[in-house]
Design a protein around this motif. Structure first.
Motif, mmCIF file in Angstrom:
data_model
loop_
_atom_site.group_PDB
_atom_site.id
_atom_site.type_symbol
_atom_site.label_atom_id
_atom_site.label_comp_id
_atom_site.label_asym_id
_atom_site.label_seq_id
_atom_site.Cartn_x
_atom_site.Cartn_y
_atom_site.Cartn_z
ATOM 1 N N ILE A 109 0.864 -1.182 0.000
ATOM 2 C CA ILE A 109 0.000 0.000 0.000
ATOM 3 C C ILE A 109 0.898 1.229 0.000
ATOM 4 N N GLY A 110 0.572 2.220 -0.817
ATOM 5 C CA GLY A 110 1.403 3.411 -0.863
ATOM 6 C C GLY A 110 0.695 4.579 -1.507
ATOM 7 N N ILE A 111 1.456 5.606 -1.840
ATOM 8 C CA ILE A 111 0.930 6.816 -2.460
ATOM 9 C C ILE A 111 1.592 7.010 -3.820
ATOM 10 N N PHE A 112 0.952 7.776 -4.670
ATOM 11 C CA PHE A 112 1.578 8.137 -5.932
ATOM 12 C C PHE A 112 1.322 9.613 -6.220
ATOM 13 N N GLY A 113 2.272 10.207 -6.886
ATOM 14 C CA GLY A 113 2.142 11.566 -7.374
ATOM 15 C C GLY A 113 2.562 11.590 -8.824
ATOM 16 N N SER A 114 1.827 12.316 -9.656
ATOM 17 C CA SER A 114 2.131 12.293 -11.087
ATOM 18 C C SER A 114 1.822 13.634 -11.734
ATOM 19 N N TRP A 115 2.488 13.883 -12.812
ATOM 20 C CA TRP A 115 2.190 14.996 -13.701
ATOM 21 C C TRP A 115 1.454 14.418 -14.893
ATOM 22 N N TYR A 116 0.376 15.045 -15.321
ATOM 23 C CA TYR A 116 -0.385 14.469 -16.420
ATOM 24 C C TYR A 116 -0.790 15.531 -17.432
ATOM 25 N N VAL A 117 -0.917 15.081 -18.649
ATOM 26 C CA VAL A 117 -1.441 15.882 -19.752
ATOM 27 C C VAL A 117 -2.783 15.275 -20.137
ATOM 28 N N SER A 118 -3.816 16.065 -20.167
ATOM 29 C CA SER A 118 -5.138 15.575 -20.580
ATOM 30 C C SER A 118 -5.564 16.285 -21.857
ATOM 31 N N GLN A 119 -6.004 15.500 -22.815
ATOM 32 C CA GLN A 119 -6.513 16.028 -24.080
ATOM 33 C C GLN A 119 -8.024 15.815 -24.120
ATOM 34 N N HIS A 120 -8.771 16.926 -24.049
ATOM 35 C CA HIS A 120 -10.231 16.860 -24.010
ATOM 36 C C HIS A 120 -10.790 17.100 -25.414
ATOM 37 N N GLU A 133 -18.302 23.605 -34.078
ATOM 38 C CA GLU A 133 -17.179 22.737 -34.420
ATOM 39 C C GLU A 133 -16.772 21.920 -33.201
ATOM 40 N N GLU A 134 -16.076 20.814 -33.467
ATOM 41 C CA GLU A 134 -15.556 20.000 -32.375
ATOM 42 C C GLU A 134 -14.445 20.759 -31.669
ATOM 43 N N LEU A 135 -14.499 20.781 -30.342
ATOM 44 C CA LEU A 135 -13.523 21.530 -29.555
ATOM 45 C C LEU A 135 -12.482 20.584 -28.964
ATOM 46 N N GLY A 136 -11.251 21.049 -28.915
ATOM 47 C CA GLY A 136 -10.183 20.265 -28.303
ATOM 48 C C GLY A 136 -9.334 21.148 -27.410
ATOM 49 N N LYS A 137 -8.866 20.567 -26.294
ATOM 50 C CA LYS A 137 -8.091 21.353 -25.343
ATOM 51 C C LYS A 137 -7.114 20.445 -24.614
ATOM 52 N N ASP A 138 -5.853 20.898 -24.458
ATOM 53 C CA ASP A 138 -4.832 20.175 -23.708
ATOM 54 C C ASP A 138 -4.591 20.881 -22.380
ATOM 55 N N LEU A 139 -4.433 20.065 -21.310
ATOM 56 C CA LEU A 139 -4.178 20.610 -19.979
ATOM 57 C C LEU A 139 -2.984 19.908 -19.357
ATOM 58 N N ASN A 140 -2.212 20.642 -18.556
ATOM 59 C CA ASN A 140 -1.126 20.073 -17.765
ATOM 60 C C ASN A 140 -1.475 20.244 -16.289
ATOM 61 N N ARG A 141 -1.472 19.143 -15.561
ATOM 62 C CA ARG A 141 -1.862 19.192 -14.150
ATOM 63 C C ARG A 141 -1.049 18.178 -13.334
ATOM 64 N N TYR A 142 -1.271 18.220 -12.012
ATOM 65 C CA TYR A 142 -0.679 17.250 -11.103
ATOM 66 C C TYR A 142 -1.787 16.450 -10.421
ATOM 67 N N SER A 143 -1.443 15.216 -10.051
ATOM 68 C CA SER A 143 -2.426 14.348 -9.406
ATOM 69 C C SER A 143 -1.767 13.636 -8.229
ATOM 70 N N LEU A 144 -2.555 13.397 -7.177
ATOM 71 C CA LEU A 144 -2.125 12.620 -6.018
ATOM 72 C C LEU A 144 -3.143 11.532 -5.746
ATOM 73 N N GLY A 145 -2.666 10.419 -5.176
ATOM 74 C CA GLY A 145 -3.610 9.347 -4.874
ATOM 75 C C GLY A 145 -2.949 8.217 -4.111
ATOM 76 N N LEU A 146 -3.709 7.152 -3.946
ATOM 77 C CA LEU A 146 -3.277 5.956 -3.231
ATOM 78 C C LEU A 146 -3.298 4.762 -4.170
ATOM 79 N N PHE A 147 -2.455 3.765 -3.870
ATOM 80 C CA PHE A 147 -2.490 2.528 -4.641
ATOM 81 C C PHE A 147 -2.334 1.338 -3.699
ATOM 82 N N MET A 148 -2.758 0.193 -4.178
ATOM 83 C CA MET A 148 -2.612 -1.068 -3.445
ATOM 84 C C MET A 148 -2.319 -2.181 -4.446
#
Length: 295
Positions: A109-120, A133-148
Motif C-alpha cells: 500500500i502506498g501513495i503516488f504523485g504524477s504529472w499528467y497531460v489531458s486532451q479533451h 465545431e468540435e472543440l479540443g483542449k490540452d491541460l497540464n496538471r498534477y495528481s495525487l492518490g493511493l495505490f494497493m
C-alpha cells in the motif's frame, strides 16, 4: 485419510498439541517431494513431510530453504521481515517441488504523485447545445492518490493493482456560431479516478519492470461547468448562462508500465507512466497521459 467433495484430503498424524502428543487430522495441501500439511488452529500450524514430519517454523524454514532450495538465496532475504502464513507456505513448498525460484508475493500500500497531460474533446452536439465545431483542449496538471498491490498467489507473476487518484480539469474554450452569436464553454470539474488492473511483474529481485492494463471508473466529485452564450444585436449583448450536467460515473480504460526499485522485499519506489481513456458522456471524452512516482 478422508476427503470431502473434491476438497483437499485430510490425513492423521501425531503431533505435539497442548504440550502432549495427540493424533490430529491435517489438511494435505500439496503432495510431492515435499508434502505440505496444514492445521487451521489459533495460531495456524504448518508441517512438512519428507523423510519425517517436521513442523515449519521461522527457524526451520531457513534450514529447509538451505537444504531444498540452495540456489534461491533471495528467499531468505525476502522472509526476514514477514511472518509465515498459509498462502506463503503453500507458495514456497510448491516452488521447491517444481524447482522454481520466483519472488515471494507481498501486498503493498502506498501513495503516488504524477504529472499528467489531458486532451479533451467536446463534440458539436455536446451537452445538447449546437456548437459549430468540435472543440479540443490540452491541460497540464498534477495528481495525487493511493495505490494497493494485492498478490495473486496461484499466479505469482501477477498482482491486482488498485489506484484511486484525484484529478482536476479547468479550461475555457471560446467559439463563434456567426457574426452575432458566440459563446464560451467553461469546464470546471474535480474527479476521483478508480483503476483496477491485473499487473505483470518480471521475476527480478531488486529492479522489477512491470506492466498493467484494466478498466477505470471516474467519479465526479465537484462540477461547476457552464456554457455562456452571447447574442450581439443593435449594440446590445445578451448573455445566457447554462449549467452543464456531468455524469456521476464515467467508464474508461487504463494501461501503464513502470520500473520498481525494491529497497525492501515488501516496499519499493517506482517510476511509472500511464495512459487512460475516459468517456465522460454528453459528447465529452478525454485522453490522459501520466508520468509519476509511486512509493
Amino acid at each position: 485419510y478422508f476427503q470431502i467433495d473434491g476438497k483437499n484430503p485430510y490425513v492423521a498424524r501425531t503431533i505435539i498439541h497442548d504440550y502432549r502428543r495427540k493424533t490430529v487430522l491435517l489438511e494435505k495441501v500439496i503432495s510431492g517431494p515435499l508434502t505440505y500439511l496444514y492445521l487451521q488452529d489459533s495460531p495456524d500450524r504448518f508441517f512438512v513431510e519428507h523423510d519425517e514430519l517436521l513442523e515449519l517454523t521461522d527457524r526451520y524454514l531457513n534450514e529447509m530453504l538451505l537444504s531444498f532450495a540452495p540456489g534461491c538465496s533471495k528467499w531468505q532475504r525476502q522472509l526476514q521481515r514477514s511472518p509465515l502464513h498459509h498462502k506463503k507456505v503453500r507458495f514456497l513448498i510448491n516452488e521447491i517441488n517444481e524447482g522454481k525460484c520466483r519472488n515471494i508475493p507481498y501486498s503493498t500500500i502506498g501513495i503516488f504523485g504524477s504529472w499528467y497531460v489531458s486532451q479533451h474533446t467536446i463534440g458539436k452536439d455536446a451537452f445538447g447545445f449546437n456548437i459549430p465545431e468540435e472543440l479540443g483542449k490540452d491541460l497540464n496538471r498534477y495528481s495525487l492518490g493511493l495505490f494497493m498491490d494485492i498478490p495473486l498467489w496461484y499466479i505469482p507473476d501477477f498482482k491486482l493493482r488498485f489506484q484511486a487518484g484525484f484529478y482536476q480539469h479547468q479550461f475555457s474554450y471560446p467559439y463563434r456560431v456567426n457574426i452575432t452569436n458566440y459563446g464560451i464553454l467553461n469546464i470546471d470539474r474535480t474527479d476521483l479516478m478508480l483503476v483496477a488492473a491485473p499487473m505483470f511483474e518480471l521475476n527480478s529481485e531488486i529492479i522489477r519492470p512491470y506492466f498493467f492494463a484494466g478498466p477505470s471508473l471516474t467519479v465526479n466529485l465537484i462540477n461547476n461547468s457552464e456554457i455562456k452564450r452571447y447574442t450581439h444585436v443593435l449594440n446590445i449583448v445578451r448573455e445566457r448562462i447554462n449549467e452543464l450536467d456531468a455524469n456521476i460515473l464515467s467508464p474508461g480504460f487504463s494501461a501503464g508500465a513502470g520500473i520498481k526499485y525494491h529497497y525492501m522485499p515488501e516496499a519499493y519506489f517506482a517510476l511509472e507512466i500511464k495512459t487512460t481513456r475516459v468517456v465522460y458522456g454528453n459528447g465529452h471524452t478525454a485522453n490522459l497521459w501520466q508520468a509519476g512516482i509511486t512509493a
